[in-house]
Design a protein around this motif. Sequence first.
Motif, PDB file in Angstrom:
ATOM      1  N   ASP A  88       0.801  -1.219   0.000  1.00  0.00           N
ATOM      2  CA  ASP A  88       0.000   0.000   0.000  1.00  0.00           C
ATOM      3  C   ASP A  88       0.837   1.274   0.000  1.00  0.00           C
ATOM      4  O   ASP A  88       0.279   2.367  -0.110  1.00  0.00           O
ATOM      5  N   ILE A  89       2.150   1.168   0.133  1.00  0.00           N
ATOM      6  CA  ILE A  89       2.954   2.388   0.202  1.00  0.00           C
ATOM      7  C   ILE A  89       3.226   2.990  -1.174  1.00  0.00           C
ATOM      8  O   ILE A  89       3.700   4.119  -1.271  1.00  0.00           O
ATOM      9  N   VAL A  90       2.899   2.256  -2.208  1.00  0.00           N
ATOM     10  CA  VAL A  90       2.910   2.795  -3.575  1.00  0.00           C
ATOM     11  C   VAL A  90       1.593   2.355  -4.213  1.00  0.00           C
ATOM     12  O   VAL A  90       1.330   1.170  -4.331  1.00  0.00           O
ATOM     13  N   ARG A  91       0.786   3.339  -4.582  1.00  0.00           N
ATOM     14  CA  ARG A  91      -0.497   3.038  -5.229  1.00  0.00           C
ATOM     15  C   ARG A  91      -0.336   3.135  -6.739  1.00  0.00           C
ATOM     16  O   ARG A  91       0.346   4.027  -7.238  1.00  0.00           O
TER      17      ARG A  91
ATOM     18  N   THR B 184       1.448   6.707  -7.074  1.00  0.00           N
ATOM     19  CA  THR B 184       1.441   7.609  -5.924  1.00  0.00           C
ATOM     20  C   THR B 184       2.276   7.048  -4.796  1.00  0.00           C
ATOM     21  O   THR B 184       2.051   5.923  -4.342  1.00  0.00           O
ATOM     22  N   LEU B 185       3.244   7.847  -4.331  1.00  0.00           N
ATOM     23  CA  LEU B 185       3.992   7.503  -3.122  1.00  0.00           C
ATOM     24  C   LEU B 185       3.023   7.724  -1.962  1.00  0.00           C
ATOM     25  O   LEU B 185       2.497   8.832  -1.795  1.00  0.00           O
ATOM     26  N   ASN B 186       2.767   6.686  -1.171  1.00  0.00           N
ATOM     27  CA  ASN B 186       1.686   6.738  -0.200  1.00  0.00           C
ATOM     28  C   ASN B 186       2.172   6.500   1.237  1.00  0.00           C
ATOM     29  O   ASN B 186       1.767   5.551   1.895  1.00  0.00           O
ATOM     30  N   ARG B 187       3.042   7.375   1.686  1.00  0.00           N
ATOM     31  CA  ARG B 187       3.477   7.381   3.087  1.00  0.00           C
ATOM     32  C   ARG B 187       3.339   8.803   3.623  1.00  0.00           C
ATOM     33  O   ARG B 187       4.318   9.419   4.043  1.00  0.00           O
ATOM     34  N   PRO B 188       2.142   9.373   3.590  1.00  0.00           N
ATOM     35  CA  PRO B 188       1.995  10.775   3.978  1.00  0.00           C
ATOM     36  C   PRO B 188       2.408  11.050   5.422  1.00  0.00           C
ATOM     37  O   PRO B 188       2.879  12.149   5.727  1.00  0.00           O
ATOM     38  N   ASP B 189       2.262  10.065   6.296  1.00  0.00           N
ATOM     39  CA  ASP B 189       2.664  10.245   7.693  1.00  0.00           C
ATOM     40  C   ASP B 189       4.171  10.418   7.834  1.00  0.00           C
ATOM     41  O   ASP B 189       4.645  11.006   8.801  1.00  0.00           O
ATOM     42  N   ALA B 190       4.933   9.922   6.867  1.00  0.00           N
ATOM     43  CA  ALA B 190       6.395  10.051   6.858  1.00  0.00           C
ATOM     44  C   ALA B 190       6.849  10.937   5.700  1.00  0.00           C
ATOM     45  O   ALA B 190       7.990  10.847   5.246  1.00  0.00           O
ATOM     46  N   MET B 191       5.945  11.784   5.213  1.00  0.00           N
ATOM     47  CA  MET B 191       6.228  12.694   4.099  1.00  0.00           C
ATOM     48  C   MET B 191       6.773  11.965   2.875  1.00  0.00           C
ATOM     49  O   MET B 191       7.638  12.450   2.170  1.00  0.00           O
ATOM     50  N   ASN B 192       6.249  10.745   2.656  1.00  0.00           N
ATOM     51  CA  ASN B 192       6.603   9.929   1.487  1.00  0.00           C
ATOM     52  C   ASN B 192       8.110   9.680   1.378  1.00  0.00           C
ATOM     53  O   ASN B 192       8.657   9.583   0.276  1.00  0.00           O
TER      54      ASN B 192
ATOM     55  N   VAL C  25       2.223   9.199 -14.475  1.00  0.00           N
ATOM     56  CA  VAL C  25       2.305  10.360 -13.592  1.00  0.00           C
ATOM     57  C   VAL C  25       2.772   9.865 -12.226  1.00  0.00           C
ATOM     58  O   VAL C  25       2.198   8.937 -11.668  1.00  0.00           O
ATOM     59  N   LEU C  26       3.845  10.483 -11.718  1.00  0.00           N
ATOM     60  CA  LEU C  26       4.329  10.185 -10.365  1.00  0.00           C
ATOM     61  C   LEU C  26       3.917  11.328  -9.459  1.00  0.00           C
ATOM     62  O   LEU C  26       4.135  12.500  -9.788  1.00  0.00           O
ATOM     63  N   THR C  27       3.348  10.992  -8.308  1.00  0.00           N
ATOM     64  CA  THR C  27       2.947  12.024  -7.366  1.00  0.00           C
ATOM     65  C   THR C  27       3.090  11.491  -5.941  1.00  0.00           C
ATOM     66  O   THR C  27       3.423  10.328  -5.748  1.00  0.00           O
ATOM     67  N   GLY C  28       2.858  12.359  -4.991  1.00  0.00           N
ATOM     68  CA  GLY C  28       2.938  11.976  -3.586  1.00  0.00           C
ATOM     69  C   GLY C  28       1.632  12.258  -2.885  1.00  0.00           C
ATOM     70  O   GLY C  28       0.977  13.260  -3.157  1.00  0.00           O
ATOM     71  N   GLU C  29       1.241  11.384  -1.986  1.00  0.00           N
ATOM     72  CA  GLU C  29       0.030  11.576  -1.191  1.00  0.00           C
ATOM     73  C   GLU C  29       0.315  12.574  -0.076  1.00  0.00           C
ATOM     74  O   GLU C  29       1.376  12.541   0.532  1.00  0.00           O
ATOM     75  N   GLY C  30      -0.624  13.459   0.160  1.00  0.00           N
ATOM     76  CA  GLY C  30      -0.462  14.401   1.264  1.00  0.00           C
ATOM     77  C   GLY C  30       0.182  15.700   0.840  1.00  0.00           C
ATOM     78  O   GLY C  30       0.076  16.130  -0.307  1.00  0.00           O
ATOM     79  N   ARG C  31       0.899  16.294   1.787  1.00  0.00           N
ATOM     80  CA  ARG C  31       1.391  17.662   1.587  1.00  0.00           C
ATOM     81  C   ARG C  31       2.708  17.776   0.831  1.00  0.00           C
ATOM     82  O   ARG C  31       3.178  18.872   0.564  1.00  0.00           O
ATOM     83  N   CYS C  32       3.345  16.655   0.517  1.00  0.00           N
ATOM     84  CA  CYS C  32       4.605  16.763  -0.228  1.00  0.00           C
ATOM     85  C   CYS C  32       4.781  15.602  -1.189  1.00  0.00           C
ATOM     86  O   CYS C  32       4.102  14.590  -1.104  1.00  0.00           O
TER      87      CYS C  32
END
Length: 142
Positions: free
Chosen positions: A3-6, A17-25, A52-59
Amino acid sequence: MSDIVRYEQADGVAVITLNRPDAMNSFTSQLSFDLLDALDKAHNDETVRAAVLTGEGRCFSAGADLKGGLEGRTVHGKLQYEYRPVMAAVASMPKPVIAAVPGSAAGIGLSLALTCDLLVMADEDRRRASQQRRYQRTKSEE
């Protein structure tokens, strides 16, 4: 893939999507391996026309996860066997790879974004490389 990469696909576009928003991906060994799997999946899927590469959350990514240490590798091993294959997968992708950066990008995250064919950044983005910090520190000490 965990689940850490969607990985999602619609209308010929693979969104990774890089999916570790709690650790700022931040990058761990598992994230690197899962990201490589996702990139390979997009590369080999004939219905995908762009990724498309993106990150979950604020960064996008804060870089390496320093809390986890080197996870049993040397610095050379981390660079050679985890980060380099990801960068090579992006660079050799026969389809355009777009980095959609929703906020900050630092270290290996910034390197990943810069390896993409196109980089789209949010207005409030922050890019951090160790060279920037050294330059800023030197200029402020003058």
